[in-house]
Design a protein around this motif. Structure first.
Motif, PDB file in Angstrom:
ATOM      1  N   ALA A 103      -3.688  -8.977  -7.304  1.00  0.00           N
ATOM      2  CA  ALA A 103      -3.397  -7.424  -7.824  1.00  0.00           C
ATOM      3  C   ALA A 103      -4.642  -7.152  -8.699  1.00  0.00           C
ATOM      4  O   ALA A 103      -5.244  -7.996  -9.808  1.00  0.00           O
ATOM      5  CB  ALA A 103      -2.385  -7.136  -8.517  1.00  0.00           C
ATOM      6  N   LEU A 104      -5.048  -5.695  -8.596  1.00  0.00           N
ATOM      7  CA  LEU A 104      -6.191  -5.183  -9.709  1.00  0.00           C
ATOM      8  C   LEU A 104      -5.578  -4.900 -11.014  1.00  0.00           C
ATOM      9  O   LEU A 104      -4.611  -4.503 -11.089  1.00  0.00           O
ATOM     10  CB  LEU A 104      -6.586  -4.083  -8.952  1.00  0.00           C
ATOM     11  N   HIS A 105      -6.367  -5.369 -12.127  1.00  0.00           N
ATOM     12  CA  HIS A 105      -5.962  -5.354 -13.431  1.00  0.00           C
ATOM     13  C   HIS A 105      -6.647  -4.785 -14.168  1.00  0.00           C
ATOM     14  O   HIS A 105      -7.615  -5.356 -14.883  1.00  0.00           O
ATOM     15  CB  HIS A 105      -5.376  -6.778 -13.957  1.00  0.00           C
TER      16      HIS A 105
ATOM     17  N   ALA B 207      -2.286  -4.908  -2.967  1.00  0.00           N
ATOM     18  CA  ALA B 207      -1.234  -3.845  -2.839  1.00  0.00           C
ATOM     19  C   ALA B 207      -0.954  -3.248  -4.051  1.00  0.00           C
ATOM     20  O   ALA B 207      -0.406  -2.321  -4.057  1.00  0.00           O
ATOM     21  CB  ALA B 207      -0.051  -4.578  -2.094  1.00  0.00           C
ATOM     22  N   GLY B 208      -1.106  -3.967  -5.115  1.00  0.00           N
ATOM     23  CA  GLY B 208      -0.704  -3.504  -6.474  1.00  0.00           C
ATOM     24  C   GLY B 208      -1.900  -3.196  -7.456  1.00  0.00           C
ATOM     25  O   GLY B 208      -2.841  -4.062  -7.428  1.00  0.00           O
TER      26      GLY B 208
ATOM     27  N   LEU C 128      -2.529   2.255  -2.417  1.00  0.00           N
ATOM     28  CA  LEU C 128      -1.628   1.245  -3.093  1.00  0.00           C
ATOM     29  C   LEU C 128      -0.226   1.359  -2.940  1.00  0.00           C
ATOM     30  O   LEU C 128       0.356   2.359  -2.838  1.00  0.00           O
ATOM     31  CB  LEU C 128      -2.032   0.990  -4.478  1.00  0.00           C
ATOM     32  N   ARG C 129       0.562   0.207  -2.991  1.00  0.00           N
ATOM     33  CA  ARG C 129       1.814   0.074  -2.749  1.00  0.00           C
ATOM     34  C   ARG C 129       2.624   0.263  -3.898  1.00  0.00           C
ATOM     35  O   ARG C 129       4.007   0.676  -4.073  1.00  0.00           O
ATOM     36  CB  ARG C 129       2.384  -0.966  -2.156  1.00  0.00           C
ATOM     37  N   TYR C 130       2.256  -0.330  -5.166  1.00  0.00           N
ATOM     38  CA  TYR C 130       2.999  -0.296  -6.145  1.00  0.00           C
ATOM     39  C   TYR C 130       2.035  -0.243  -7.419  1.00  0.00           C
ATOM     40  O   TYR C 130       0.791  -0.891  -7.572  1.00  0.00           O
ATOM     41  CB  TYR C 130       4.088  -1.713  -6.154  1.00  0.00           C
ATOM     42  N   THR C 131       2.688  -0.120  -8.547  1.00  0.00           N
ATOM     43  CA  THR C 131       2.223  -0.403 -10.071  1.00  0.00           C
ATOM     44  C   THR C 131       3.495  -0.809 -10.866  1.00  0.00           C
ATOM     45  O   THR C 131       4.553  -0.919 -10.189  1.00  0.00           O
ATOM     46  CB  THR C 131       1.582   0.914 -10.662  1.00  0.00           C
TER      47      THR C 131
ATOM     48  N   THR D 231       6.291 -13.394  -4.933  1.00  0.00           N
ATOM     49  CA  THR D 231       5.184 -12.470  -5.341  1.00  0.00           C
ATOM     50  C   THR D 231       5.927 -11.143  -5.346  1.00  0.00           C
ATOM     51  O   THR D 231       6.923 -10.721  -5.058  1.00  0.00           O
ATOM     52  CB  THR D 231       3.774 -12.535  -4.510  1.00  0.00           C
ATOM     53  N   LYS D 232       4.988 -10.233  -6.261  1.00  0.00           N
ATOM     54  CA  LYS D 232       5.572  -8.696  -6.391  1.00  0.00           C
ATOM     55  C   LYS D 232       5.429  -8.010  -5.006  1.00  0.00           C
ATOM     56  O   LYS D 232       6.411  -7.433  -4.852  1.00  0.00           O
ATOM     57  CB  LYS D 232       4.537  -7.978  -7.405  1.00  0.00           C
TER      58      LYS D 232
END
Length: 254
Positions: free
Chosen positions: A76-78, A134-135, A156-159, A243-244
């Motif tokens: 996921a992107l951070h 996705a996140g 994106l699907r979530y944060t 996973t998330k």
């Protein structure tokens, strides 16, 4: 607020601040988790950690992340830099959040245009590496309203925040309580253990628990061992590691 939809209890193991320079901290822990077997992890990847770790200069590390994806982990992107280098804070509240609480709240002070540009820059790094994403998780979980508006414009699907996952673009909140340590000093580690032990009891019946690990946790035996023992205890209780993204899919299909 949305409720969790699946009766099966689960856990999510989340590794924050993933970058070439933090991998040596994480490596022994990841190897220990791999020996347990069957525990997928969500890796929160920083494209250029603190302006000194651009991923394109670390092909060996990128290949490592390729292998983790092949094993069933999630990336996921951070943030992008995981460093707050924006304009100086203009209010006492902003000063506290950006200079006392943390110096890493990269997305706390960004307006919508700035946040969108930074997010698109990060997503472009994932696209060049052919990594599915996705996140997005903001560094220190701090997001401005401009960041929230920018996220609504992206595929994106979530944060997430410490206690919830949010399905995008609607920002539908789903309860997903998280454990986290502050391990920078001995007294913080002592307090973190007491707090997390209490939270584990409080959330014993929760449908899911997130374990939010940071590189500094891995540098101290007490915190590193805590996470490994907690993971093993939750698995022994019958919690399924996900996973998330996989967990979010369960909520959507329930």
């Amino acid at each position: 607020m949305a409720e969790t939809g699946s009766a099966a209890r689960s856990l999510m193991l989340v590794l924050h601040d993933i970058a070439p320079e933090t991998w040596p901290d994480y490596q022994p822990f990841v190897e220990a988790v791999d020996k347990i077997g069957g525990v997928p992890m969500t890796w929160l990847v920083v494209p250029d950690f603190h302006h000194r770790n651009p991923l394109h200069r670390s092909p060996t590390f990128c290949r490592l992340l390729d292998r983790r994806l092949a094993l069933g982990d999630e990336l996921a992107l951070h943030g992008y830099y995981h460093a707050d280098d924006g304009a100086p804070p203009r209010s006492p509240g902003a000063f506290f959040m950006r200079r006392i609480y943390t110096h890493e709240g990269e997305f706390y002070g960004l307006d919508q245009r700035q946040a969108l540009a930074r997010l698109e820059q990060g997503l472009a790094v994932f696209e060049r590496q052919a990594w599915p994403v996705a996140g997005f998780v903001a560094p220190a979980w701090l997001m401005s309203e401009g960041t929230r508006q920018a996220l609504r414009q992206l595929p994106l699907r979530y944060t997430s925040t410490p206690q919830h996952l949010y399905r995008l673009p609607e920002f539908t909140a789903i309860e997903a309580p998280g454990l986290v340590w502050s391990a920078r000093s001995a007294w913080r580690r002592r307090v973190s253990k007491v707090l997390c032990d209490w939270q584990c009891q409080r959330w014993r019946g929760a449908q899911t628990l997130r374990l939010g690990l940071h590189p500094v946790d891995m540098r101290h035996r007490v915190s590193r061992d805590y996470w490994l023992h907690t993971l093993q205890a939750l698995l022994a209780e019958g919690r399924e590691p996900l996973t998330k993204s996989a967990w979010l899919d369960r909520q959507a299909s329930a």
